[in-house]
Every structure is written in structure tokens, then in C-alpha cells.
Design an enzyme around this catalytic site. Structure first.
Site: not given
Ligand SMILES: *Cc1c(COP(=O)(O)O)cnc(C)c1O
Length: 252
Positions: A56, A180, A205
């Protein structure tokens, strides 16, 4: 704590993508990072180990991914999580009840759901604004603001935020700028270069790129902030497993 290898930072982006964070495995010299499927590590004596105690806290496959993406973002420390939203959730654990966050109004739906349905119940408050207009960010800041969270470009509407201005507003207020960067990827945009304190991704992604895992990663430059995130990473435990770490690393 996973810190990038300094010599990786001197290389170009393509070389970092392929090599950063990955050193030949010491037992056989395997050039590709193995998938270290272990929960715990042997102790040579009481409290004596090779720097790894329990997975962990640290896993070599996860560390390779963390170093790789940290180098791509021009950061110093990486923290890989079980999903993008687990990553945001753990970042928010830097804060406490009563704190206020200014958030982009068009952030990923799962980020909004986490804030609106869960974290708000724990006493964090959120103001949602169009972060494409820096004045609106500034106007939303209060004495209790601890962070400005922006997604740029946004999923799905591709709205853009001026990161340098957002960083200035955050730092004037003594708050962190959290970005993000999922939709740009570090190839096109490296928010830490514009003054962001934390950059994060849903590695699900573009970074993985094969739609075969779910993951998140946060990268920072500052050592003190890294120490706090390291504590949360281990204490809250939303860590990325070694196989998914390996898949994301293959993606980059
Ligand atoms: C998909 C996504 C998330 C969340 O991520 P997960 O891996 O699905 O939990 C956060 N921010 C953006 C811009 C995303 O496209």
C-alpha cells in the site's frame, strides 16, 4: 516517497515517455519493469528491509509509473490511484471541514458528483464558476478558500482556463491551484510550468490510451506537499494496483 530520477528530467519528452522512471530490474536485468505482484516484502531483520515494507505504501511497478508521469509533467513526485475520482478524493483529504474550494463549473461529472454528493456532507464547501473568466475565479475566492480546481480543456465542452492567471489568484489567496490535465495530456500542456501546485489525470483516458484499465495520478513539485500526499496515499489507501500501473505505463 516516489521521487523522479533527476537524470530523467534532462531528457526530451519522447525519451521521458519511453524511459523515465524505469531502470533495469536488479535480479535479472529485465529491461521492462516487471509487475510486482506482492502485498509485503521480506524483512532481513526487525525493521530492516530494502526500502519496501508493504505494497500500500510502495510497489516498484507503481513507482515506475509514478516516476514516469511525474517526469512527463515536469514534476518531482507522483502518486498513482485506483481511479481518477479516487485521486481527486485523496487530494481533497488535504483539506478539512469548513474549507472552501472554487471549482470549474464544467468539470467532469464524476468530480462534481464527488463534491456535491459526498464531500459537501463532510463540511467542505464549493463554488462553481466559469474558470474561463479569471475575474469570476477571483470574485469567488473567500477567506476560507484553500484551493482552486480547474479542468482545462474541460470534458466534455472543451472550455479553456488561463492557468497562469488562475495560479496567481490562488497564490494571492494562500490557496493551491489544482489542475485536471486529463484532456490535454502532458504532451500538450504541463500545468506545473504555469504555477499549478498539483496536476492530476484520469490515466483511464489518454495516458493509458487502450481502454483496458482505470486509474488516476497526481503530480507535484513541492516536497512538503508531496509528504502530505504520501501520507494520504498510504493512510487512505486508494492506491493503483501493480497490473493496472503496468498497463498505464505501457500506455505512456
Ligand atoms: C474520466 C475523467 C475523470 C475521472 O476518472 P476515472 O478514472 O473515470 O475515475 C476525471 N477527470 C476527467 C477530465 C475525466 O475525463
Amino acid at each position: 516517497m516516489t521521487r523522479v530520477f533527476d537524470d530523467d528530467l534532462g531528457t526530451g519528452f519522447g525519451t521521458r515517455a519511453i524511459h523515465a522512471g524505469q531502470r533495469p530490474e536488479p535480479l535479472a536485468g529485465a529491461i521492462m519493469t516487471p509487475i510486482y505482484l506482492t502485498s509485503t516484502y521480506v524483512q532481513e531483520g526487525l525493521g530492516q528491509n530494502k526500502g519496501y515494507e508493504y505494497a500500500r505504501g510502495k510497489n516498484p511497478t507503481r513507482e515506475a509509473l509514478e516516476r514516469n508521469v511525474a517526469a512527463l509533467e515536469g514534476g518531482r513526485h507522483g502518486f498513482a490511484f485506483a481511479s481518477g475520482v479516487a485521486c481527486v478524493d485523496s487530494i481533497m483529504k488535504l483539506f478539512k471541514s469548513g474549507d472552501h474550494v472554487v471549482c470549474g463549473e464544467n468539470v467532469y461529472g464524476g468530480t462534481f458528483r464527488l463534491f456535491d454528493r459526498l464531500l459537501q456532507n463532510l463540511g467542505l464547501s464549493f463554488t462553481y464558476v466559469d474558470t474561463g473568466d479569471s475575474q469570476r475565479i477571483a470574485d469567488a475566492v473567500t477567506k476560507k478558500t484553500v484551493a482552486i480546481l480547474v479542468e482545462t480543456p474541460t470534458n466534455p465542452l472543451m472550455r479553456i482556463t488561463d492557468l497562469a492567471e488562475a495560479a496567481q489568484i490562488a497564490h494571492r489567496a494562500g490557496a493551491l491551484l489544482v489542475v485536471d490535465n486529463t484532456f490535454a495530456s502532458p504532451f500538450f500542456q504541463r500545468p506545473l510550468e504555469f504555477g499549478a501546485d498539483i496536476v492530476f489525470h484520469s490515466t483511464t483516458k489518454y495516458l493509458n490510451g487502450h481502454s483496458d484499465m482505470i486509474g488516476g495520478i497526481a503530480v507535484v513539485k513541492d516536497d512538503d506537499l508531496a509528504t502530505k500526499l504520501q501520507f494520504i496515499h498510504n493512510a487512505a489507501g486508494a492506491v493503483q494496483g501493480p497490473f493496472d500501473s503496468w498497463l498505464a505505463l505501457r500506455g505512456t
